[in-house]
Enzyme design. Structure first.
Site, short mmCIF file in Angstrom:
data_model
loop_
_atom_site.label_atom_id
_atom_site.label_comp_id
_atom_site.label_asym_id
_atom_site.label_seq_id
_atom_site.Cartn_x
_atom_site.Cartn_y
_atom_site.Cartn_z
N GLU A 85 7.25 -35.54 15.78
CA GLU A 85 6.61 -36.01 14.55
C GLU A 85 5.95 -37.00 15.14
O GLU A 85 5.73 -37.76 15.72
CB GLU A 85 7.83 -36.34 13.24
CG GLU A 85 9.02 -34.73 13.76
CD GLU A 85 7.71 -34.12 13.01
OE1 GLU A 85 7.03 -33.64 12.62
OE2 GLU A 85 8.81 -32.65 12.55
N CYS A 147 16.93 -37.63 8.58
CA CYS A 147 16.11 -37.36 10.37
C CYS A 147 14.71 -38.20 10.00
O CYS A 147 14.64 -39.16 11.02
CB CYS A 147 15.67 -35.81 10.18
SG CYS A 147 16.46 -34.77 10.88
N HIS A 171 12.07 -32.92 16.14
CA HIS A 171 12.74 -31.67 15.57
C HIS A 171 12.95 -30.79 16.74
O HIS A 171 11.68 -30.67 17.22
CB HIS A 171 12.58 -31.18 14.23
CG HIS A 171 12.80 -32.08 13.41
ND1 HIS A 171 11.41 -32.70 12.26
CD2 HIS A 171 13.78 -32.29 12.17
CE1 HIS A 171 12.42 -33.45 11.59
NE2 HIS A 171 13.61 -32.98 11.70
#
Length: 216
Positions: A85, A147, A171
């Site tokens: 991410e 998260c 992730h």
């Protein structure tokens, strides 16, 4: 050669998810760090899925072990492989409760910037995973649950002395049934794949950190 303090985190189980592969990942790395121990001062932690305590959990880790690198792992049901991410957002969704039944509305850090950007070497990690034959994508943002909260708080400098120079979020998908996962569709990584990918990410981050230190 300078060895950085490096932290890997995963999450405990949470509502609707009776098996969290990142908890298994963190515990296995802690139990058997292997060659990681020769690259850095390593710690692993499993974080509770609780909005009210997540900042305090990071602050407590920093009191005991102030990481210079923090790689946070979390579960994404729709992930097809490793998903690295780019941003953590200063917001959370009130549609999914945490393990205490609580939700969060508004900013995670009042007055903080809208987004915080990963400082992990994302492209280099992706290249290392691809070279090993592991599925990986570069994505923009980490959702709106815990998260994302951990990602943003890790980069915010607001959790006590938890201020790693390099941190970000990755992730991963649910495990297949044979590795203790739950039924579902889509490409899945075995626990062995997760461990291999995590070790590659760790090695890449350490090399990147050391090259930066040597160039100063």
């Amino acid at each position: 050669m300078t060895f950085p303090k490096l932290l890997v985190t995963g999450f405990s189980v949470f509502p609707g998810v009776p098996v969290n592969p990142t908890e298994m990942l963190a515990r296995e790395l802690e139990r058997n760090p292997g060659d990681i121990a020769g690259r850095c001062d390593f710690r692993a932690a499993v974080l509770d899925v609780e909005y009210s305590t997540i900042g305090g959990q990071l602050a407590r880790i920093a009191r005991e072990f102030a990481p210079e690198i923090a790689i946070h792992f979390g579960l994404a049901a729709d992930a097809k492989g490793f998903r690295i991410e780019r941003f953590g957002r200063n917001a959370a969704s009130d549609s999914q409760p945490d393990n205490t039944g609580a939700t969060w509305t508004g900013a995670l850090v009042p007055g903080g910037p809208e987004r915080r950007q990963s400082t992990l070497p994302r492209a280099e990690i992706a290249a290392a995973l691809k070279a090993a034959g592991l599925p990986v994508t570069l994505e923009d943002q980490a959702g709106a649950y815990l998260c994302n909260a951990v990602f943003y708080l890790s980069r915010s400098g607001t959790c006590g002395k938890f201020r790693p120079q390099m941190s970000g979020f990755i992730h991963v998908p649910q495990l297949p049934l044979e590795d203790g996962g739950i039924p579902g569709e889509g490409t899945r990584l075995s626990l062995g794949d997760l461990l291999h990918g995590a070790r590659l990410a760790i090695a890449t981050c350490v090399e990147h950190w050391q090259s930066g230190q040597m160039s100063e």
